[in-house]
Design an enzyme around this catalytic site. Structure first.
Site, short mmCIF file in Angstrom:
data_model
loop_
_atom_site.label_atom_id
_atom_site.label_comp_id
_atom_site.label_asym_id
_atom_site.label_seq_id
_atom_site.Cartn_x
_atom_site.Cartn_y
_atom_site.Cartn_z
NE ARG A 68 48.17 42.38 32.20
CZ ARG A 68 49.32 42.61 31.57
NH1 ARG A 68 50.33 43.16 32.24
NH2 ARG A 68 49.48 42.28 30.31
CE1 TYR A 69 46.85 49.64 42.09
CE2 TYR A 69 46.17 51.51 40.73
CZ TYR A 69 46.43 50.95 41.98
OH TYR A 69 46.26 51.71 43.11
#
Length: 279
Positions: free
Chosen positions: A151-152
């Site tokens: 997600r980062y």
């Protein structure tokens, strides 16, 4: 200095005065500090987790009547457990991309008025680790999709897509926009990510960077400082590029260079911001 926490910002400002005086004792700035003068640094409260508050921060800056020649979008989170922002958006995407999207566009007219000016967007080579090289905006808020570091990575790809889309819109002006990877910087955020249990997927992500080693925050700041201040940026008309340590240009992958994806993200971000800030 735009920060979420005033106490930490003031601490950093005080440390900067101390560092300048100790490391550059013969400089004109150090001489001024020795006479009791203060550097022209002020705290601006900025909470990228909340889009309305982010807009308010930009308006607060504009109300001060100051020019804006350099904007470095350096804030972010990494490896956080699943949670939603104040606006109900996955936290990495909300803070790392949407917050900077809102802040930058709210200040864009001032950047144009102040040109020549620059925007530096801090991304990360982690943008390359998205599973199957996909970037699906429909799954932003799907907890079942991805792990914290992927997600980062998605938010860091969004940084580059935004940077390139904005740079394209500013061709012909003296506002230059670029993105950078600062390196694996030894910060509290990095230590927090790596200090706990690392699952197999996260370990696989870091295995893709076998030669990477942690650098000091001072070294990690060099590439963004180069893009923010070097005469090369004007002389070579550097815009819409991506740089890695130290100040070396690197070719982006096909996802980051996809103009259709850049425009899709721009339209999606505009719509989300419109909905979330008008409620």
């Amino acid at each position: 200095m735009a920060c979420r926490t005033e106490a930490k910002a003031n601490e950093a400002i005080e440390q900067l005065h101390k560092d300048v005086a100790e490391k550059y004792p013969h400089s004109k700035v150090a001489a001024q500090i020795a006479k009791g003068h203060r550097l022209p640094l002020d705290f601006l409260k900025l909470d990228l987790n909340d889009l309305k508050k982010t807009q308010e921060s930009a308006q607060e800056y504009l109300s001060r009547g100051l020019p804006l020649h350099i904007l470095i979008n350096n804030s972010g989170i990494a490896g956080e457990p699943w949670r939603l922002s104040a606006d109900g958006i996955e936290s990495h995407f909300a803070v790392n991309h949407l917050g900077h999207f809102v802040f930058t566009l709210a200040l864009l007219d001032r950047l144009k008025e102040s040109q020549p000016s620059r925007v530096v967007i801090v991304s990360s080579l982690i943008y390359t680790v998205l599973p199957s090289d996909t970037f699906d905006l429909a799954t932003i808020n799907d907890e079942a999709v991805g792990i914290p570091m992927s997600r980062y990575g998605r938010s860091k790809l969004a940084n580059i897509l935004f940077s390139n889309a904005l740079a394209r819109r500013l061709v012909g002006s003296q506002v230059r926009v670029n993105s950078i990877h600062p390196g694996m910087v030894d910060t509290g955020m990095a230590r927090r990510v790596l200090g706990g249990h690392i699952d197999e997927e996260t370990a696989a992500i870091f295995a893709r960077f076998p030669t990477a080693s942690f650098v000091t925050p001072e070294h990690g700041a060099l590439t963004q400082l180069y893009i923010a201040t070097s005469p090369d940026v004007v002389e070579k008309d550097i815009r819409g590029r991506f740089f890695v340590p130290t100040a070396e240009e690197q070719e982006l992958n096909s996802n980051a260079l996809d103009v259709n994806l850049q425009e899709e993200l721009w339209a999606y971000s505009e719509e989300v911001v419109k909905v979330k800030t008008q409620k």
